[in-house]
Every structure is written in C-alpha cells, then in structure tokens.
Design an enzyme around this catalytic site. Structure first.
Site, PDB file in Angstrom:
ATOM      1  N   ARG A 145      30.227 -29.648 -17.254  1.00 42.36           N
ATOM      2  CA  ARG A 145      30.887 -28.341 -17.369  1.00 42.36           C
ATOM      3  C   ARG A 145      32.380 -28.637 -17.410  1.00 42.36           C
ATOM      4  NH1 ARG A 145      29.627 -22.855 -16.239  1.00 42.36           N
ATOM      5  NH2 ARG A 145      31.256 -21.667 -15.174  1.00 42.36           N
ATOM      6  N   HIS A 172      28.770 -22.467 -25.012  1.00 42.99           N
ATOM      7  CA  HIS A 172      28.002 -22.351 -23.758  1.00 42.99           C
ATOM      8  C   HIS A 172      26.526 -22.222 -24.156  1.00 42.99           C
ATOM      9  CE1 HIS A 172      27.055 -21.811 -19.705  1.00 42.99           C
ATOM     10  NE2 HIS A 172      27.745 -20.735 -19.393  1.00 42.99           N
ATOM     11  N   GLN A 175      23.676 -20.792 -21.742  1.00 47.66           N
ATOM     12  CA  GLN A 175      23.774 -19.348 -21.551  1.00 47.66           C
ATOM     13  C   GLN A 175      23.112 -18.605 -22.702  1.00 47.66           C
ATOM     14  OE1 GLN A 175      25.509 -17.489 -18.877  1.00 47.66           O
ATOM     15  NE2 GLN A 175      24.182 -15.970 -19.827  1.00 47.66           N
ATOM     16  N   ASP A 267      31.904 -10.123 -22.671  1.00 43.47           N
ATOM     17  CA  ASP A 267      32.329 -11.168 -21.734  1.00 43.47           C
ATOM     18  C   ASP A 267      33.739 -10.829 -21.280  1.00 43.47           C
ATOM     19  OD1 ASP A 267      32.446 -13.487 -20.240  1.00 43.47           O
ATOM     20  OD2 ASP A 267      32.577 -14.852 -21.950  1.00 43.47           O
ATOM     21  N   CYS A 307      27.386 -12.381 -19.419  1.00 44.20           N
ATOM     22  CA  CYS A 307      27.066 -13.705 -18.883  1.00 44.20           C
ATOM     23  C   CYS A 307      27.461 -13.843 -17.413  1.00 44.20           C
ATOM     24  CB  CYS A 307      27.733 -14.792 -19.713  1.00 44.20           C
ATOM     25  SG  CYS A 307      29.509 -14.585 -19.913  1.00 44.20           S
ATOM     26  N   ARG A 335      18.493 -18.139 -16.696  1.00 45.76           N
ATOM     27  CA  ARG A 335      19.208 -19.405 -16.850  1.00 45.76           C
ATOM     28  C   ARG A 335      18.362 -20.542 -16.289  1.00 45.76           C
ATOM     29  NH1 ARG A 335      24.711 -19.691 -17.045  1.00 45.76           N
ATOM     30  NH2 ARG A 335      24.302 -21.913 -17.288  1.00 45.76           N
TER      31      ARG A 335
END
Length: 369
Positions: A145, A172, A175, A267, A307, A335
């Site tokens: 990450r 991502h 996600q 987002d 998200c 997830r």
C-alpha cells in the site's frame, strides 16, 4: 453547469454528443465451463496484481466466481493456504485494507505479518530490489500500500513471489473487485448495469472504470474540468469495453452521469497525500456532492457506494451514506471475500464449487447509456 462526453479509443479523441458506446460485445462474459475456470486459475497462479488491466476478461470472471464461492462456502477453503506467509508493507494508514487482508489469509490457514512504513517510505532504507530478494525467501506473497505506483511495479519486477497492489496513486484494484462483487450480489450480474462515478478521477475511479469495462457494465464518470481520470486509463478501459459490450462515458455534469443509474459511487475529493489541496478543491467539488436530490435521478432501486473513509456532508450527505440505498458496509465486508479469492488465485489454492454463485436479490431490465 456545462457538460460534454469525450469519446476515446486507441486511434482517436473527439468531442461527442450525449452518449458513448464503446462497441458491440465480441467476447463471452463469465466462466462457461470447469475448463475455462481451471485455465484462468492456472494463468493467475504465481502472477502479480498491480493493475486491473493485468487481468483478462476471463480471469476477472474467474476471480468473481471464486469470490462468490469463498463467501458462500468458507469452510471449503479453511486450509487452502496452510502455512503460507503474507507480508504487508503499508506507507499509508489503513483500516479496511489491513484488517481484511489479515482476516483473509488467517481464515485460509496462512499467516500475516504487517510492516508499518508510514514513517519510512519503501526504498528509502534499502533498494526495492534488495528488499524483494530478501522477502521472497521468507514469504509467499507481498501486499503493498504505497504512494507511487512505480513502487508496486518495481517490487513486482524484482520479486519471485506474487505482489498485490493494495493501493497506489494510480489504482486500487482490490477495492474495485470487491465493489463489483457487491453489485453482482445485488443485481445478479454487472453486465449491462449503468454504473455512475461522481467526483475526482483518482486511483479508485481508475480501477472502477477498468473493472466495469471487463464485466460489460456501462460506466459514466462525472468530474470537474481538470480532475478527470488519466488518459492512459480511459484508453485502456475503452479498449476492454469494446470486447465486452460495456461502455465508458466521460462528463462534467453529475446529473447526466447518474440519470437512470443502477449504482452511484463517490470518493473523497482529496486523496491521501494531497491534503494540502483540500481548501482549493472544496468549492470545485461542491456541485458533485451525492445527496438525496442527485440520487433521485437514478433508478428507484439504485444503490449508493463509497470506498470509505467518507468525509460526511462533504462528498456525500449523511442522509445518503446512512440511508436505505447505501451498501457501503457490504462493500467493506466484501473486501475480505474478494481478497481471499485473489490470494487463492495467486497462490494456487483456487478451486471451483458448483452452484456457488449467489444470484442477485433483484431482477429487472438493465439501464443502458
């Protein structure tokens, strides 16, 4: 507010009318046989996942099918990754990504080791190549990450074990896979769905566009001028959509983007690492807030997606985030299931379970762009 749709493919860029259709369907969607699932699983074993674009349409379908299986039949995979070791190097803070990866590997029989890199960026203390050559001797898989996407790709190029992008400044992917799995649970299939993204054309937006294209969805993206997705992602998403019957539509008008939508996604306006731009961005993104008035332009049974973490009453109001159309916590749960499927695929633990796919709770004619 002005709006336009930009039609793009690998050959041309032009201003178009209201809608965009990326081409007719020429590739079969979904897994058609045990052989197709097995072939996709074999191709994915030992591979990296740096970008959604790394996957073929059939590989994405196989991951989706396996996600249904691990969620609906968890006991069948309880020892699938016994003694496998996963290391996570995180330069950014995390709640969902860290805990869902740890839960995923632990419930598959493996173990997780977390390394906090928030105060020491990867590659600073020693080269990424040297790190990779050490870690590959102890660990079965590496989860990163990071800020720079190049950190992901350089580690993947140097490592003999699979590398997963758990977020970079470009994408991502974990996600997006979980999000479209959530839509499959709700609607039965993503093919033909009208998926609308409103807000910053950021890393999450990029992976959502690519996943929508692979699954044959109609994806509309509304962003302020100068804040749209990257051209390289647009071109790739268009290229994929031309093979699946999906489409990509870019606009500036959020109302046009969400009209008739099955799902509305947003987002934060300012991603991690860009906090210094928050004051500048706030007034620019104010017209893109997802509120009850905007949701009213979507299908009556449309879902709201985010998200997380959300800035309440900034990009989305409390009434929508906490409302009956919100599936944000379903996304968060999924997830874990999607990442279980990824770990199984990349580490050779995948298997097909007949009738494992949970069909959607609603059936109706899909909206098209």
């Amino acid at each position: 507010m002005g709006s336009k749709t930009v039609m793009m493919n690998a050959r041309t860029t032009e201003i178009a009318g209201d809608d965009l259709t990326s081409g007719k369907q020429t590739a079969a969607l979904g897994i058609q046989s045990d052989t197709a699932f097995s072939e996709a699983s074999k191709r994915l074993c030992g591979r990296d996942l740096c970008s959604i674009a790394d996957l073929t349409v059939q590989e994405m379908a196989a991951i989706m099918e396996l996600t249904h299986a691990v969620k609906n039949h968890p006991d069948d995979f309880r020892h699938a990754l016994d003694a496998r070791q996963m290391v996570m190097f995180f330069e950014k803070a995390s709640l969902r990504t860290r805990l869902t990866f740890e839960a995923a590997i632990n419930t598959l029989g493996g173990n997780a080791t977390f390394v906090d890199q928030t105060q020491s960026p990867l590659g600073e203390r020693e080269s990424l190549a040297d790190m990779a050559h050490n870690v590959e001797r102890w660990m079965s898989i590496i989860v990163l990450r990071t800020y720079a996407h190049e950190t992901i790709t350089e580690m993947a190029a140097s490592s003999k074990v699979p590398v997963i992008n758990a977020l970079s400044d470009l994408e991502h992917p974990c996600q997006a896979i979980a999000d479209f799995f959530t839509l499959e649970e709700r609607f039965g299939s993503a093919a033909g769905l009208h998926f609308a993204y409103v807000g910053d054309g950021n890393n999450v937006c990029h992976s959502l566009m690519l996943t929508a294209a692979q699954l044959g969805a109609h994806c509309s993206v509304a962003s302020p001028k100068g804040f749209g997705p990257k051209l390289e992602i647009i071109h790739k998403a268009i290229e994929i959509a031309e093979t699946t019957g999906g489409s990509i539509t870019l606009l500036h008008d959020p109302i046009k983007a969400v009209t008739g939508a099955d799902a509305i996604y947003t987002d934060v306006c300012t991603s991690m690492g860009s906090e210094h731009e928050a004051t500048k961005r706030a007034p620019i993104f104010k017209p893109y807030q997802v509120n009850e008035a905007l949701m009213a332009h979507a299908q009556q049974d449309a879902v709201f997606m985010h998200c997380l973490p959300a800035h309440r009453n900034a990009e989305v109001t409390d009434a929508v985030l906490d409302g009956p159309q919100s599936v944000v916590f379903d996304q968060a749960e999924n997830r874990m299931h999607a990442q279980k499927a990824l770990l199984l695929m990349l580490l050779g633990g995948a298997k097909r379970i007949s009738n494992s796919r949970s069909r959607g709770t609603q059936t109706r004619k899909r909206a098209t762009t």
